[in-house]
Structures are given as C-alpha cells and as structure tokens.
Design a protein around this motif. Structure first.
Motif, short mmCIF file in Angstrom:
data_model
loop_
_atom_site.label_atom_id
_atom_site.label_comp_id
_atom_site.label_asym_id
_atom_site.label_seq_id
_atom_site.Cartn_x
_atom_site.Cartn_y
_atom_site.Cartn_z
N GLY A 15 0.79 -1.23 0.00
CA GLY A 15 0.00 0.00 0.00
C GLY A 15 0.81 1.27 0.00
N THR A 16 2.13 1.16 0.07
CA THR A 16 2.99 2.34 0.05
C THR A 16 2.95 2.98 -1.33
N ARG A 17 2.86 4.29 -1.37
CA ARG A 17 2.86 4.99 -2.65
C ARG A 17 4.22 4.84 -3.32
N VAL A 18 4.16 4.60 -4.63
CA VAL A 18 5.39 4.50 -5.42
C VAL A 18 5.33 5.61 -6.45
N THR A 19 6.20 6.61 -6.30
CA THR A 19 6.17 7.77 -7.18
C THR A 19 7.57 8.10 -7.67
N ARG A 49 2.48 -6.63 -4.30
CA ARG A 49 1.50 -5.60 -4.65
C ARG A 49 0.23 -6.27 -5.18
N SER A 50 -0.82 -5.51 -5.35
CA SER A 50 -2.08 -6.07 -5.83
C SER A 50 -2.06 -6.25 -7.35
N TYR A 51 -2.98 -7.08 -7.82
CA TYR A 51 -3.16 -7.29 -9.26
C TYR A 51 -3.46 -5.94 -9.93
N GLY A 52 -4.36 -5.16 -9.33
CA GLY A 52 -4.75 -3.87 -9.89
C GLY A 52 -3.59 -2.90 -9.99
N PHE A 53 -2.73 -2.88 -8.98
CA PHE A 53 -1.57 -2.00 -9.01
C PHE A 53 -0.66 -2.37 -10.17
N ILE A 54 -0.37 -3.66 -10.31
CA ILE A 54 0.51 -4.12 -11.39
C ILE A 54 -0.12 -3.80 -12.74
N HIS A 55 -1.41 -4.07 -12.87
CA HIS A 55 -2.13 -3.78 -14.12
C HIS A 55 -2.00 -2.30 -14.47
#
Length: 80
Positions: A15-19, A49-55
């Motif tokens: 859940g950590t932001r990756v920017t 990480r989640s599927y949605g994040f990777i997508h």
C-alpha cells in the motif's frame, strides 16, 4: 531455487505509494518481466502488490496487455 534474480522483490510496504524515479524503475522492470512472459498475477505475488496496481503500472508504461488465458468455453457450447 530459481535462476531468476530476486530484483522483482519490492522493499516497499504493501500500500505504500510508489512515485517519481522509483515508480519509473518499477515500470521498466515490470514491463520487461511481463513482456518476457510473466503474468500479472505472478508479478503481483513477487512484488507483494495487488493485481490492480501491477495492471495500472503496466498500462501506464504502454505495454500491450495479453488476452486472458484459459479455456474458451464458447467453442465447447457451440459444438453441442
């Protein structure tokens, strides 16, 4: 043990932001792995990480996403 390096392992918490530059590096890394045949689910599992994040990261990096795998049930239904 796998011959693949563990560079895909994320040291970021869930859940950590990756920017910024770290997101750019992650996009490049995930894009290479996905284009080499890794699935979104395997990348999610590998990075924590989640599927949605990777997508979303793959979409942002303009990757041509593959169609879903698995059996095509329409052919079986049409042949009956």
């Amino acid at each position: 043990m796998s011959d693949r390096p563990t560079q895909g392992k994320s040291t970021l918490g869930k859940g950590t932001r990756v920017t910024g530059k770290s997101r750019d590096r992650l996009q490049t890394q995930l894009k290479k792995q996905y284009e080499a045949g890794a699935s979104i689910r395997s990348l999610a599992r590998e990075t924590g990480r989640s599927y949605g994040f990777i997508h979303n990261v793959l979409v942002e990096s303009h990757v041509q996403l593959r169609s879903r795998g698995g059996a095509n049930r329409r052919k079986a239904a049409a042949s009956k």
